[in-house]
Design a protein around this motif. Structure first.
Motif, PDB file in Angstrom:
ATOM      1  N   ALA A 231       0.864  -1.366  -0.103  1.00 37.25           N
ATOM      2  CA  ALA A 231       0.299  -0.024   0.045  1.00 37.25           C
ATOM      3  C   ALA A 231       1.131   1.487  -0.117  1.00 37.25           C
ATOM      4  O   ALA A 231       0.414   2.491  -0.344  1.00 37.25           O
ATOM      5  CB  ALA A 231      -0.832  -0.094   1.080  1.00 37.25           C
ATOM      6  N   ALA A 232       1.655   1.253   0.872  1.00 40.18           N
ATOM      7  CA  ALA A 232       2.723   2.354   0.683  1.00 40.18           C
ATOM      8  C   ALA A 232       3.366   2.499  -0.309  1.00 40.18           C
ATOM      9  O   ALA A 232       3.499   3.532  -0.732  1.00 40.18           O
ATOM     10  CB  ALA A 232       3.755   2.548   2.351  1.00 40.18           C
ATOM     11  N   THR A 233       4.168   1.018  -1.271  1.00 40.86           N
ATOM     12  CA  THR A 233       4.735   1.497  -2.777  1.00 40.86           C
ATOM     13  C   THR A 233       3.568   1.616  -3.494  1.00 40.86           C
ATOM     14  O   THR A 233       3.916   3.238  -4.211  1.00 40.86           O
ATOM     15  CB  THR A 233       5.027  -0.037  -2.734  1.00 40.86           C
ATOM     16  N   ALA A 234       2.582   1.577  -3.711  1.00 38.97           N
ATOM     17  CA  ALA A 234       1.277   2.012  -4.332  1.00 38.97           C
ATOM     18  C   ALA A 234       0.670   3.557  -4.449  1.00 38.97           C
ATOM     19  O   ALA A 234       0.954   4.236  -4.983  1.00 38.97           O
ATOM     20  CB  ALA A 234       0.410   1.367  -4.326  1.00 38.97           C
ATOM     21  N   VAL A 307      -5.857   4.625 -11.167  1.00 35.17           N
ATOM     22  CA  VAL A 307      -6.926   3.056 -11.478  1.00 35.17           C
ATOM     23  C   VAL A 307      -5.741   1.976 -11.159  1.00 35.17           C
ATOM     24  O   VAL A 307      -5.691   1.046 -10.462  1.00 35.17           O
ATOM     25  CB  VAL A 307      -7.812   3.382 -12.805  1.00 35.17           C
ATOM     26  N   ALA A 308      -5.067   2.291 -12.477  1.00 33.69           N
ATOM     27  CA  ALA A 308      -3.833   0.518 -12.481  1.00 33.69           C
ATOM     28  C   ALA A 308      -3.396   0.406 -11.586  1.00 33.69           C
ATOM     29  O   ALA A 308      -3.618  -0.597 -10.966  1.00 33.69           O
ATOM     30  CB  ALA A 308      -3.501   0.791 -13.333  1.00 33.69           C
ATOM     31  N   LEU A 309      -3.126   1.450 -11.048  1.00 36.43           N
ATOM     32  CA  LEU A 309      -1.766   1.347  -9.225  1.00 36.43           C
ATOM     33  C   LEU A 309      -3.026   0.860  -8.136  1.00 36.43           C
ATOM     34  O   LEU A 309      -2.797   0.010  -7.580  1.00 36.43           O
ATOM     35  CB  LEU A 309      -1.428   2.704  -8.863  1.00 36.43           C
ATOM     36  N   TYR A 314      -4.132  -3.963  -4.913  1.00 36.72           N
ATOM     37  CA  TYR A 314      -5.092  -4.724  -4.642  1.00 36.72           C
ATOM     38  C   TYR A 314      -4.457  -6.218  -4.585  1.00 36.72           C
ATOM     39  O   TYR A 314      -4.577  -7.718  -4.070  1.00 36.72           O
ATOM     40  CB  TYR A 314      -6.548  -4.127  -5.093  1.00 36.72           C
ATOM     41  N   LEU A 315      -4.368  -6.442  -6.450  1.00 32.95           N
ATOM     42  CA  LEU A 315      -4.725  -8.154  -7.108  1.00 32.95           C
ATOM     43  C   LEU A 315      -3.117  -8.837  -5.825  1.00 32.95           C
ATOM     44  O   LEU A 315      -3.507  -9.780  -5.404  1.00 32.95           O
ATOM     45  CB  LEU A 315      -4.088  -8.240  -7.896  1.00 32.95           C
TER      46      LEU A 315
END
Lengths: 327, 341
Positions: A231-234, A307-309, A314-315
């Motif tokens: 999550a932090a990386t995203a 959105v892709a991130l 999530y995936l």
């Protein structure tokens, strides 16, 4: 009326009101995506998929679009690859620099730092995460770029590049480093938060099995907080992708695709990202419909990448949840 | 029978009777409940219940017997258990405590305690809360050193070797510990047991090389039969008792000489507690076991030797029978008889 508001609210009424409030951002996002997509449509319609392909300097292509209020198909001609490439290159290098740094410093702050150091470092990191990016841009352009120009770039490199592009010190490598400086504090703040949430019983359990603190941290604590690391990386990646001002100031502002095959010298060459291409165009250009559509297309791409991130994060997190505590 | 008031005035008893109402001659106000309820019958204490069994069963759910505990398991008489104990003669002395004192800052937690701990027997540390028994336990594998303010004096010897002279990782591989709350790591059952094996070895062994050791540890912890179908299941999905046995498996996978148990059953239900107590009985054959417990009955069930601590002092140390039945010190007697706790 006031009396009606003052009476205790039933759960149902509260639910309706809160639901309406929660619906607002959803409507906002949908409306924004729809509007930007409609505005960007002409340039995609005229160029097709080759819009994404290479085809020379984007700045000169945008300059060619300034004609009359009714542009022809030829006026929409745009090959945006240099911008995409610049964005990916800068963000990618920044993440490669920032992720290990953030992980190591989080481990130090949470697991190893003496209490006094920790109590100073956590607010400092939060402050760093909140520093406006234009400040980094200013320091990068006025302090670091001249330093790179004077100390790192050799005269022979400048001479050999003179025909292609001017090496001023502003470039991909410097931008990536400054961007990494910008996003590392965000990652440290998020990762160290997650790391301090790891139950102490796991640390004790590992210590009681005769495992060194560092090994225990890497094998147990970091493993446990993998979703938080993703999550932090995203989040950091999203901030890096969307960073406009700093990148525009430090990257040299040329829509030029550095060739990494040339070796390290490519990192000294200038580039431009999607976000900085949007802010760098002056107002006369905005008047031209083709330019406007192109800029909306850049914005749509940034939206799409956000959105892709989220979807990617999530995936990635999905299989990691398996071993966590339920709920 | 012309009007309601006269009837109600003259025959109040009859009006209340359930049998009259059923005929429907008194109008809606006096219609009794459709089914006979216990409350209706009790209104008329003189009149016996017509069909008592029906009054109880109809409309009211049957009273269920709630099973609080499992069916009583026949316990071997004390003499028989004593003979089991005697058959496993106390083994060599594994740990020796010499004048061990521990303090946290100004607070003295353990005062100059000296104890032997033998292989093949279970030593229970008992005493009221805050008496220093957990601290003493954590001293044995130098886990107190994780608390910055702690200080220790005195010597702890493992097989005659001072524990201060060896690296704490090597000591903790020989003196394993299980905590009050089950704390399996957030990984699979297999990885949990293999964790210490992997981390302690110089070259990371692969899964196939570790499998026999992992299965052996799970078997010795009496968990293998319940989890053998899928060792890659997440450990945190196991039940509390299974998690605690997994922690024991994880601790004994390294083949330690001493196993420290810090109130291992206090978070568990009676059935899981029973399983773990049986396990402790099994394990002490090749280990020295030290168990801290608040539960005196448990100490009596599992321990061979009992040490009673009070306010950081070791008050009494002896066999379980002696400490519980003929305590020498008054405070021990008061504590084991439940006068304070």
């Amino acid at each position: 009326m006031l009396d009606w508001l003052r009476r205790p609210w039933s759960d149902r009424r509260a639910e309706r009101l809160l639901g309406a409030a929660a619906l607002l951002p959803c409507i906002g996002v949908a409306a924004m995506i729809a509007f930007v997509a409609v505005q960007a449509w002409p340039t995609f319609a005229h160029n097709g998929l080759s819009w994404l392909g290479p085809g020379g300097n984007v700045d000169t292509q945008l300059g060619r679009m300034v004609t009359e209020p009714h542009p022809t198909a030829a006026d929409y001609h745009l090959r945006a690859w240099p911008l995409l490439y610049g964005t990916l290159l800068i963000t990618g290098i920044a993440l490669i620099l920032a992720l290990p740094t953030a992980l190591l410093s989080s481990i130090f702050i949470v697991e190893f730092a003496p209490k006094a150091v920790r109590r100073v470092m956590i607010p400092v990191v939060r402050l760093l995460a909140a520093v406006p990016s234009v400040l980094y841009g200013l320091l990068g352009a006025l302090v670091l770029a001249p330093f790179v120009h004077d100390n790192i770039i050799s005269a022979s490199e400048i001479a050999s590049h003179a025909r292609k592009v001017q090496l001023t010190g502003e470039g991909v490598g410097l931008t990536a480093v400054v961007l990494a400086l910008m996003i590392t504090p965000i990652m440290v703040a998020l990762i160290s938060d997650a790391l301090s949430g790891v139950p102490n019983s796991w640390r004790e359990g590992a210590a009681a099995l005769g495992v060194h603190k560092l090994r225990a941290t890497l094998a147990v604590s970091l493993r446990a907080i993998r979703p938080a690391i993703v999550a932090a990386t995203a989040l950091a990646c999203a901030r890096a992708l969307g960073e406009a001002v700093m990148v525009e100031l430090v990257s040299g502002g040329r829509a030029y695709a550095p060739n990494l095959a040339e070796g390290p010298v490519a990192l000294l060459e200038p580039a431009r990202s999607l976000a900085s291409a949007i802010i760098s165009n002056n107002e006369e250009l905005f008047g031209a419909p083709a330019v406007k559509s192109s800029l909306y297309a850049f914005a749509l791409l940034l939206l799409f990448s956000a959105v892709a991130l989220s979807v990617a994060a999530y995936l990635i997190k999905l299989p990691l949840r398996k071993y966590q505590v339920k709920g | 029978m012309s009007t309601y008031p006269t009837i109600l005035d003259t025959q109040p008893e009859a009006a209340n009777e359930p049998g009259h109402g059923r005929e429907g001659s008194f109008g809606p106000t006096l219609v009794p409940p459709a089914r006979p309820l216990a409350s209706v019958s009790t209104l008329n204490p003189e009149q016996p219940l017509a069909r008592p069994e029906e009054t109880v069963t109809v409309g009211v759910p049957p009273v269920r017997t709630i099973v609080v505990d499992r069916a009583p398991v026949p316990v071997a008489p004390p003499a028989a258990r004593e003979s089991i104990r005697l058959s496993s003669a106390p083994g060599p002395e594994r740990l020796t405590l010499e004048q061990v004192s521990v303090s946290y800052g100004p607070k003295q937690a353990v005062n100059s305690v000296s104890l032997p701990i033998h292989q093949g027997e279970v030593l229970a540390l008992i005493g009221p809360s805050g008496c220093g028994k957990t601290t003493l336990l954590r001293t044995l594998n130098r886990l107190t050193e994780l608390t910055p303010s702690s200080a220790r004096s005195g010597r702890v010897l493992i097989d005659g070797e001072d524990v201060d002279g060896m690296p704490d990782t090597r000591l903790r591989a020989r003196v394993a510990m299980v905590f009050q709350q089950p704390n399996p790591f957030p990984m699979s059952i297999f990885d949990n047991v293999a964790f210490a094996l992997r981390e302690q070895s110089r070259k990371r062994p692969n899964r196939r090389a570790l499998e026999p050791q992992v299965i052996d540890a799970l078997k010795r912890a009496a968990l293998y039969d319940e989890v053998c179908d899928d060792l890659s299941r997440p450990a945190l999905r196991l039940s509390g008792g299974q998690q605690q046995r997994l922690c024991i498996a994880r601790a004994i996978a390294l083949r330690p000489e001493v196993l420290l148990l810090d109130e291992p059953c206090s978070a568990l239900d009676p059935i899981s507690t029973g399983v773990i107590e049986d396990l402790i009985h099994e394990l002490r054959r090749d280990l020295a076991v030290v168990i801290v417990t608040h539960n005196l009955a448990q100490a009596r069930r599992v321990a061979d030797k009992v040490a009673f601590m009070y306010m950081g002092d070791l008050i009494e140390y002896g066999t379980t029978q002696q400490v519980f039945e003929e305590p020498r010190a008054t405070r021990t007697r008061d504590y084991v008889q439940g006068a304070f706790g």
